[in-house]
Design a protein around this motif. Structure first.
Motif, PDB file in Angstrom:
ATOM      1  N   ASP A  10       7.865  19.290   7.419  1.00  0.00           N
ATOM      2  CA  ASP A  10       7.354  18.560   8.575  1.00  0.00           C
ATOM      3  C   ASP A  10       8.482  17.884   9.359  1.00  0.00           C
ATOM      4  OD1 ASP A  10       4.787  19.287   7.892  1.00  0.00           O
ATOM      5  OD2 ASP A  10       4.303  17.359   6.931  1.00  0.00           O
ATOM      6  N   GLN A  11       9.535  17.485   8.677  1.00  0.00           N
ATOM      7  CA  GLN A  11      10.621  16.740   9.316  1.00  0.00           C
ATOM      8  C   GLN A  11      11.830  17.600   9.650  1.00  0.00           C
ATOM      9  OE1 GLN A  11      11.366  13.487   6.653  1.00  0.00           O
ATOM     10  NE2 GLN A  11       9.483  12.438   7.217  1.00  0.00           N
ATOM     11  N   ALA A  91       5.762  15.738  17.248  1.00  0.00           N
ATOM     12  CA  ALA A  91       5.693  16.730  16.169  1.00  0.00           C
ATOM     13  C   ALA A  91       6.416  17.986  16.656  1.00  0.00           C
ATOM     14  CB  ALA A  91       4.245  17.042  15.827  1.00  0.00           C
TER      15      ALA A  91
END
Length: 166
Positions: A10-11, A91
């Motif tokens: 996700d990062q 995101a």
């Protein structure tokens, strides 16, 4: 273990943005420091003979420092685009992060090399004004020609950053 990998996934896009910004600042700033160091050697030499030439030399010493500023600008724009500067974090996919990272490379590379060559050119023109201070106008133009390619790198990095859809 799976949650750690999921969090990393996700990062990863954001981390690639941070990497791109670090490369832009690191390489362009290193080139600037190197170029200024080269010009400083010539400036110190002429000022041992005539300290009054400090003002002329200072103008020529400052020129290679602009690439570091350009790298910083691109890094700030990249991190701002990714929401890493005070705004809500965006995101990012890995590909978007990779795109932003790659968009930082033109100024990183062009800034590094043009700053070094501009420092060498500034050193040569500092030696020129040691003998002919009235030629300061020409002395500034010669190293400024190296700046052109740093500006091209800055422009391409900004255009690439603006072309990435989030």
């Amino acid at each position: 273990m799976e949650s750690i990998l999921a969090t990393m996934g996700d990062q990863l896009g954001q981390m690639l943005v941070v990497l791109g910004g670090a490369l832009a600042v690191g390489f362009a700033g290193s080139g600037s420091a190197w170029g200024i160091g080269l010009a400083n050697e010539a400036a110190a030499g002429i000022m041992t003979e005539d300290p009054k030439k400090f003002g002329y030399a200072l103008v020529l010493l400052a020129l290679p420092g602009t690439q570091g500023i350009y790298g910083l600008l691109v890094a700030v724009l990249a991190m701002q685009k990714a929401g890493l500067l005070g705004g809500g974090s965006v995101a990012l996919t890995v590909w978007q992060g990779f795109g932003i990272c790659c968009a930082c490379l033109p100024i990183a590379i062009a800034g590094f090399y043009s700053a070094i060559w501009q420092g060498k050119s500034s050193a040569a023109t500092i030696l020129m004004i040691a003998k002919r201070p009235e030629q300061i106008g020409k002395a500034v133009i010669l190293p400024a020609m190296c700046e052109t390619y740093a500006v091209f790198g800055l422009l391409v990095s900004i255009l690439m950053l603006n072309g990435i859809k989030l």
